[in-house]
Scaffold this active site. Structure first.
Site, short mmCIF file in Angstrom:
data_model
loop_
_atom_site.label_atom_id
_atom_site.label_comp_id
_atom_site.label_asym_id
_atom_site.label_seq_id
_atom_site.Cartn_x
_atom_site.Cartn_y
_atom_site.Cartn_z
N SER A 1 34.86 43.04 36.71
CA SER A 1 34.65 44.36 36.31
C SER A 1 33.88 44.90 37.39
O SER A 1 33.82 45.78 37.84
CB SER A 1 35.68 45.02 36.08
OG SER A 1 35.53 45.16 34.64
N GLU B 1 30.38 31.38 36.03
CA GLU B 1 30.62 33.05 36.72
C GLU B 1 28.80 33.13 37.12
O GLU B 1 27.88 33.87 36.57
CB GLU B 1 30.56 33.92 35.46
CG GLU B 1 30.75 35.60 35.84
CD GLU B 1 31.36 36.18 34.50
OE1 GLU B 1 30.56 37.61 34.70
OE2 GLU B 1 31.38 35.93 33.25
N LYS C 1 34.66 32.85 38.78
CA LYS C 1 35.12 34.57 38.03
C LYS C 1 33.73 34.96 39.04
O LYS C 1 32.63 35.41 38.27
CB LYS C 1 34.59 34.87 36.57
CG LYS C 1 34.75 35.82 36.38
CD LYS C 1 34.63 36.30 34.39
CE LYS C 1 34.51 38.06 33.86
NZ LYS C 1 34.27 37.90 32.49
#
Length: 341
Positions: free
Chosen positions: A261, A178, A220
């Site tokens: 998000s 990520e 991610k």
């Protein structure tokens, strides 16, 4: 099962059609802040109840393939007395674990950050695997200013992210990689795209250097969006700019890209994911979600810290997860926001 076989099975489960990942792995300070937004106290019992509520939502396995937890949750039981990772498995949801230890200042960088947590990581992973976790998550953060991130921060973060991924795979666990470019600031989309491309390019170079098997990772990333103070682009513009960066940086060997998000509203995150799955052009990866706030905010609002609201909270979770499942297939429409579950 051998490590390769285990990772292959985990990837197959996590990428099964119409499903995505819930990030419920907030650290103590973060979960305290999120719950306090709804007037809820972050006690151990409230955290247990809440995360147990998520994992035990009837039917949620239709839309959620994996849940990332904070280490506290792996040792907790839901209201039925079932260990929370086992409750996930009952609905064919893969339990995962956040393994980084947050960010510290990167010495010599003038205040930029690097993620820590490599010390004893292999031993910690052995323990988490014994508790049922099959995949892992490590988050880097990159702040955009006129002069940052610099080369030092890009390379230092890529190095620790790649070392983490290699250690996870050595335990037969699928690593979520990520690299989050933060939305904080007043930068435009072009600047976000520039930094996102630099961060992801540096990360993939490091992953290759550390012999990480790309077929058994999950990327991610952030979506390409302007800073919070700027006007919000249409979902189609977000999709176009994000896919351009991904095509330039992410090898086709990577099986799935599960977006974070990152400061978007629930509706914005769903609409942007939907636009990416509807867009034309080459997309050799699954494009799905790994949302935290965008999935959980409506659930926390419905729960409000009252056990009597458990079913209402679970309905809110099921509804939000269903809309993101549709977005993963490019079948979401904003008119569905008002529909009942």
């Amino acid at each position: 099962m051998d490590h390769i076989g285990q990772m292959q099975r985990t990837i197959e489960r996590l990428t099964s059609p119409g499903r995505g990942i819930l990030a419920a792995d907030e650290s103590y300070p973060t979960i305290t802040r999120r719950l306090s937004d709804h007037g809820i106290e972050s006690t151990e019992e409230n955290r247990r109840f809440y995360r147990g509520l998520l994992a035990s939502t009837p039917g949620i396995g239709e839309y959620v393939s994996g849940i990332i937890f904070f280490e506290e949750t792996l040792g907790q039981r839901n209201d039925d007395g079932v260990m929370i990772p086992a409750a996930c498995e009952q609905q064919d949801i893969v339990p995962g674990i956040k393994v980084d230890k947050g960010v510290v200042e990167l010495a010599g960088s003038g205040g930029e950050k690097v993620t820590q947590g490599l010390d004893n990581l292999g031993d910690r992973l052995d323990g988490y695997r014994d508790q049922g976790a099959l995949f892992t998550k490590w988050r880097n953060v990159y702040s955009i200013t006129n002069g940052t991130p610099g080369v030092q921060a890009l390379e230092a973060n890529a190095e620790v992210l790649a070392r983490y991924a290699a250690i996870a795979q050595s335990r037969g666990m699928v690593p979520i990689v990520e690299p989050e470019v933060l939305m904080d600031g007043d930068h435009d989309m072009a600047r976000c795209a520039e930094v996102t491309e630099a961060a992801q390019s540096t990360v993939f170079a490091a992953l290759r250097r550390h012999n990480v098997i790309l077929e058994y990772i999950i990327l991610k990333p952030n979506m390409v969006l302007p800073g919070k103070s700027q006007p919000r682009p249409s979902p189609e513009v977000c999709a176009e700019e994000t896919l351009r960066v991904l095509r330039r940086t992410v090898p086709a060997a990577v099986p799935t890209i599960n977006f974070l998000s990152g400061g978007q509203t629930s509706e914005e995150a769903t609409a942007n994911l939907n636009a990416m799955n509807r867009a034309g052009g080459a997309k050799p990866w699954v494009l799905s979600f790994s949302y935290s706030r965008a999935l959980q905010n409506p659930v926390q609002a419905a729960w409000n810290g009252d056990p009597a609201n458990k079913e209402a909270a679970q309905r809110a979770f099921l509804h939000r997860a269903r809309l993101n499942s549709l977005a993963r297939k490019g079948e979401y429409d904003p008119s569905m926001e008002q529909a009942s579950v």
